[in-house]
Design an enzyme around this catalytic site. Sequence first.
Site, PDB file in Angstrom:
ATOM      1  N   LYS A 174      53.297  38.595  40.838  1.00 26.61           N
ATOM      2  CA  LYS A 174      52.454  38.220  39.698  1.00 26.61           C
ATOM      3  C   LYS A 174      51.403  39.306  39.461  1.00 26.61           C
ATOM      4  CE  LYS A 174      48.431  36.200  38.480  1.00 26.61           C
ATOM      5  NZ  LYS A 174      48.351  36.886  37.217  1.00 26.61           N
ATOM      6  N   GLY A 227      42.531  41.986  45.026  1.00 24.12           N
ATOM      7  CA  GLY A 227      41.693  41.569  43.900  1.00 24.12           C
ATOM      8  C   GLY A 227      40.280  41.304  44.373  1.00 24.12           C
ATOM      9  N   GLY A 232      40.031  35.978  46.389  1.00 28.41           N
ATOM     10  CA  GLY A 232      40.736  36.162  47.663  1.00 28.41           C
ATOM     11  C   GLY A 232      40.322  35.143  48.715  1.00 28.41           C
ATOM     12  N   GLU A 249      43.258  42.480  50.243  1.00 29.02           N
ATOM     13  CA  GLU A 249      42.370  43.640  50.121  1.00 29.02           C
ATOM     14  C   GLU A 249      41.473  43.354  48.928  1.00 29.02           C
ATOM     15  OE1 GLU A 249      41.658  46.000  52.033  1.00 29.02           O
ATOM     16  OE2 GLU A 249      43.265  45.713  53.478  1.00 29.02           O
ATOM     17  N   CYS A 283      38.379  50.105  43.893  1.00 29.36           N
ATOM     18  CA  CYS A 283      37.781  49.345  44.998  1.00 29.36           C
ATOM     19  C   CYS A 283      37.031  50.294  45.931  1.00 29.36           C
ATOM     20  CB  CYS A 283      38.861  48.595  45.750  1.00 29.36           C
ATOM     21  SG  CYS A 283      40.246  49.642  46.209  1.00 29.36           S
ATOM     22  N   GLU A 384      29.437  43.968  43.922  1.00 31.41           N
ATOM     23  CA  GLU A 384      30.350  44.931  43.313  1.00 31.41           C
ATOM     24  C   GLU A 384      30.176  44.893  41.787  1.00 31.41           C
ATOM     25  OE1 GLU A 384      34.610  44.112  43.380  1.00 31.41           O
ATOM     26  OE2 GLU A 384      34.932  46.128  44.173  1.00 31.41           O
TER      27      GLU A 384
END
Length: 492
Positions: A174, A227, A232, A249, A283, A384
């Site tokens: 996906k 993601g 997550g 991750e 990331c 982030e």
Amino acid sequence: MTIYRSFIGGKWIDASSGKTLPNVNPADTNDIIGEAQICTREDTRRAIEAAYAAFKEWRNTPAPVRGRVLTLAARLMEQHKEELAQMLTREEGKIIAEARGEVQRATNVVEFCAGETRRMNGEYIPSELRDNYAYTIKEPHGVVGLITPWNFPIAIPAWKIAPALAAGNTVVFKPASNTPACAVRLVELFVEAGVPDGVLNLIIGSGGEVGDEIVNHPAVRAVSFTGSSEIGFKMYQEVAKRGIPFQAEMGGKNPVVIMPDCDLDLAVEHTAAGAFGSTGQRCTATSRAIVVGSIAEPFIEKIVERAKAYRLGPGVDEASEIGPSVDEAQFNTVLKYIDIGREDGATLLCGGKKAEGDGLENGYFVEPTVFDNVTPDMRIAREEIFGPVLGIMRVDSFEEAMAVANDCEYGLSSSIFSNDYNTITQFINEIESGMTHVNSPTTGGEAHIPFGGIKATGIGPREQGSTALDFYTELKVVYVDHTGRKREGNLY
Ligand code: NAP
């Protein structure tokens, strides 16, 4: 108008919802690239069933034969490199040179995993009993769910699909909802390479519906996710209920430490590349520059000069150095964080707003932004942002720099600029990140080297490199007794 369909059991299918989502070029919102058909839970269940049905035959296919399919997929990716890169730039926005780099990285990973199929060795273990021995076998899990983000829409799917297939799993993939074109083209190339029907299934649809179905379906025996940490960690709780392997991750807040003895120009150039390259949408992007002592003033002067010099523009233009944010939501998030930085008392040195100018009118462009006097308690130092925003944090000593660098929930990447061996060694020992760089940007990686983070960034085995297949295999231990006699003595 190009229509993006899902791929189930070897066929491109119409989604049963009847709903579509436009695929918009973030550099020019008048450019509608295509429309994705949005799948439902029912469609997802069909994809999982197709993967389940195909598993036995694929797992029994000799690993090197599976590897040949991957080798061919890598060759096809190489042949279509420019086409894939152009599509990636148009859909995700990164500049064309970065898109070419991403496609090459993806190709390298697939090639590497093809080679791994000839090295899926177990271990022979001598027994403590006479005429006995044991050995281990690496086996696939079964159906694996792969859920990926938009920021590397070719490389990340490739670095999950290739090891999953190499190990003999079947896949339900996906992609992020806003990058269906790259997902479709990548799957087409794997199919052209000879992946049998049902072995690789693509399901386009929302995370909340399609993603959730993958995570909770009993036939899915492992889930690999890349993601945000928010999604997550929720997913981790879901899969934990079924006790299946989970790999994630997630986010980063990557620091670079600038020491007074460093090569200043190198530090400026690499920090800028880490912070503003790929529009800060990596990331591993550099988001905190921790500047030690007297080097602060010259470093800040030069990095602001560098940030202002970047040429923003549509990624397809070879002259552009920074592209747009991926979509309106991400663009608004970046501007929101710039406001938060100001409100929390950081000093805005440059950027801080939507970029204006020829060719930028209809895109989600944000000026490269530098804040000074960022302190560890500020939200822009902790959360982030995923945009071209760098926070400068001034400290007085290396010890203080390490404390600030490690005062962070994430632990993906980091970097130091110094020419002192002892300082560099101490940094490598003490920094809390899964990857670290010396005199180079926090970004970047190679196909044959493990990739991933610690702390709130990473869960489960590392992706890529010698660890690429670890997540996708189970270990079976076999004990063999060839005495033909009832065992005597100690029975454990
Ligand atoms: P995201 O919002 O977490 O989405 C990632 C994927 O999860 C998408 O396919 C999304 O689908 C799906 N999803 C969303 N909600 C879900 C749910 N409830 N159940 C199952 N799946 C769900 O992340 P993103 O915005 O695409 O990507 C940016 C993030 O990825 C950043 O935090 C970045 O740091 C991280 N990232 C980490 C690495 C690494 O290696 N550490 C690499 C690249 C990116 P939809 O698109 O349909 O929402």
